[in-house]
Design a protein around this motif. Structure first.
Motif, PDB file in Angstrom:
ATOM      1  N   THR A  19      10.658 -39.811  -7.184  1.00 42.22           N
ATOM      2  CA  THR A  19      11.680 -40.092  -8.190  1.00 42.22           C
ATOM      3  C   THR A  19      11.277 -41.247  -9.096  1.00 42.22           C
ATOM      4  O   THR A  19      11.414 -41.172 -10.325  1.00 42.22           O
ATOM      5  N   LEU A  20      10.758 -42.313  -8.508  1.00 46.16           N
ATOM      6  CA  LEU A  20      10.381 -43.474  -9.305  1.00 46.16           C
ATOM      7  C   LEU A  20       9.161 -43.184 -10.169  1.00 46.16           C
ATOM      8  O   LEU A  20       9.124 -43.572 -11.342  1.00 46.16           O
ATOM      9  N   LYS A  21       8.156 -42.479  -9.618  1.00 41.61           N
ATOM     10  CA  LYS A  21       6.992 -42.153 -10.454  1.00 41.61           C
ATOM     11  C   LYS A  21       7.417 -41.313 -11.652  1.00 41.61           C
ATOM     12  O   LYS A  21       6.962 -41.561 -12.786  1.00 41.61           O
ATOM     13  N   HIS A  52      10.120 -41.303 -13.242  1.00 35.15           N
ATOM     14  CA  HIS A  52      10.755 -42.183 -14.229  1.00 35.15           C
ATOM     15  C   HIS A  52       9.712 -43.044 -14.939  1.00 35.15           C
ATOM     16  O   HIS A  52       9.731 -43.174 -16.177  1.00 35.15           O
ATOM     17  N   LEU A  53       8.793 -43.623 -14.181  1.00 39.97           N
ATOM     18  CA  LEU A  53       7.832 -44.561 -14.753  1.00 39.97           C
ATOM     19  C   LEU A  53       6.866 -43.902 -15.736  1.00 39.97           C
ATOM     20  O   LEU A  53       6.446 -44.528 -16.709  1.00 39.97           O
ATOM     21  N   LYS A  98       7.037 -46.087   2.115  1.00 41.07           N
ATOM     22  CA  LYS A  98       8.248 -45.785   1.359  1.00 41.07           C
ATOM     23  C   LYS A  98       8.650 -44.333   1.557  1.00 41.07           C
ATOM     24  O   LYS A  98       7.818 -43.477   1.856  1.00 41.07           O
ATOM     25  N   SER A 119      11.825 -41.151  -2.753  1.00 40.86           N
ATOM     26  CA  SER A 119      11.933 -42.317  -3.624  1.00 40.86           C
ATOM     27  C   SER A 119      10.661 -42.515  -4.440  1.00 40.86           C
ATOM     28  O   SER A 119      10.719 -42.882  -5.622  1.00 40.86           O
ATOM     29  N   LEU A 120       9.501 -42.290  -3.827  1.00 39.04           N
ATOM     30  CA  LEU A 120       8.229 -42.393  -4.551  1.00 39.04           C
ATOM     31  C   LEU A 120       8.166 -41.380  -5.694  1.00 39.04           C
ATOM     32  O   LEU A 120       7.777 -41.710  -6.819  1.00 39.04           O
ATOM     33  N   ASP A 154      -2.064 -43.753 -11.175  1.00 40.20           N
ATOM     34  CA  ASP A 154      -1.053 -44.802 -11.142  1.00 40.20           C
ATOM     35  C   ASP A 154      -1.642 -46.151 -10.753  1.00 40.20           C
ATOM     36  O   ASP A 154      -1.128 -47.203 -11.155  1.00 40.20           O
TER      37      ASP A 154
END
Length: 248
Positions: free
Chosen positions: A205-207, A209-210, A198, A202-203, A116
């Motif tokens: 979940t966002l990864k 998605h990204l 963070k 949340s980390l 990432d």
């Protein structure tokens, strides 16, 4: 875990994977591959980690396939996807930082680009040198280089098989931090500490998605790369280049 790969808990939230096979200069030996798979399995089982750092030793990050494995592919005894190491960082649910303090060569450079975050060294060499040996790229290189470096530079690196210093790539405008080798790990740790602030949920979940598009698209590119290998890898000229140019 094998000696060539160590997993260290820098903090309860930051995991550090270090690759150090001095004898083979961090090529993808059986031991290095097994160590990587084990390390990522351990990370997956830990519910406290929030971020992973990947790094090498001294002037080597990862040097790609061994001469023996390349000859095995030439002899139709092996395919590069026999064990999926190329997308370990992409498939990891946590953010992964490649602290590429040393040379990233061939599949080793590709391996790092699936992280990432990428931090390169000004002094080190980075290359997608598959065509140096006369065979088309594998390891997802045809997907990840244009994706991360831009189409123009990505295609240039894939077609020419040329080597580039980190400072040259910086001058070409790559979207990564490029610092002195001695500073690479410090920059990676700064990123890791900021990420670790963070919430883990949340980390993750966002990864997810990204990178969902990348995860969905990669298999199609791997399939096409394998078909190109069927057409390009088994030439006598390729065998000669692997035998005479490997390690140069």
């Amino acid at each position: 875990m094998v000696n060539e790969v160590t997993l260290v808990e820098v903090t309860p939230e930051i995991a550090l994977i270090t690759l150090k096979d001095v004898k083979h200069k961090n090529t993808f030996t059986k031991e290095l591959i097994e160590g990587l798979l084990y390390a990522f399995a351990q990370i997956k089982a830990n519910t406290q980690y929030k971020v992973v750092i990947l790094t090498g030793y001294e002037s080597y990050f990862v040097s790609g396939g061994t001469q023996e494995s390349l000859m095995a592919i030439y002899n139709k005894e092996l395919q590069f996807n026999a064990v999926n190491i190329y997308s370990l960082a992409l498939d990891c649910e946590l953010p992964v930082i490649s602290a590429m303090q040393g040379h990233g060569i061939g599949g080793g450079f590709v391996f790092g680009l699936f992280s990432d975050f990428v931090v390169l060294s000004k002094e080190s060499i980075y290359t997608a040198n598959f065509m140096k040996y006369g065979f088309t790229p594998g390891m997802g290189a045809t997907y990840i280089l244009p994706k991360k470096l831009g189409v123009s530079l990505g295609h240039e690196m894939l077609l020419l098989g040329r080597t580039y210093r980190g400072i040259e790539l910086e001058q070409r405008g790559i979207p990564f931090m490029v610092v002195r080798r001695a500073e690479v790990m410090n920059k990676a740790m700064e990123l890791a500490e900021e990420l670790a602030e963070k919430p883990r949920c949340s980390l993750i979940t966002l990864k997810a998605h990204l990178v969902s598009g990348m995860r969905n698209e990669l298999d199609g590119f791997i399939e096409k790369e394998l078909k190109m290998h069927d057409e390009t890898f088994h030439q006598e000229e390729v065998k000669e280049k692997i035998a005479t140019l490997f390690g140069q």
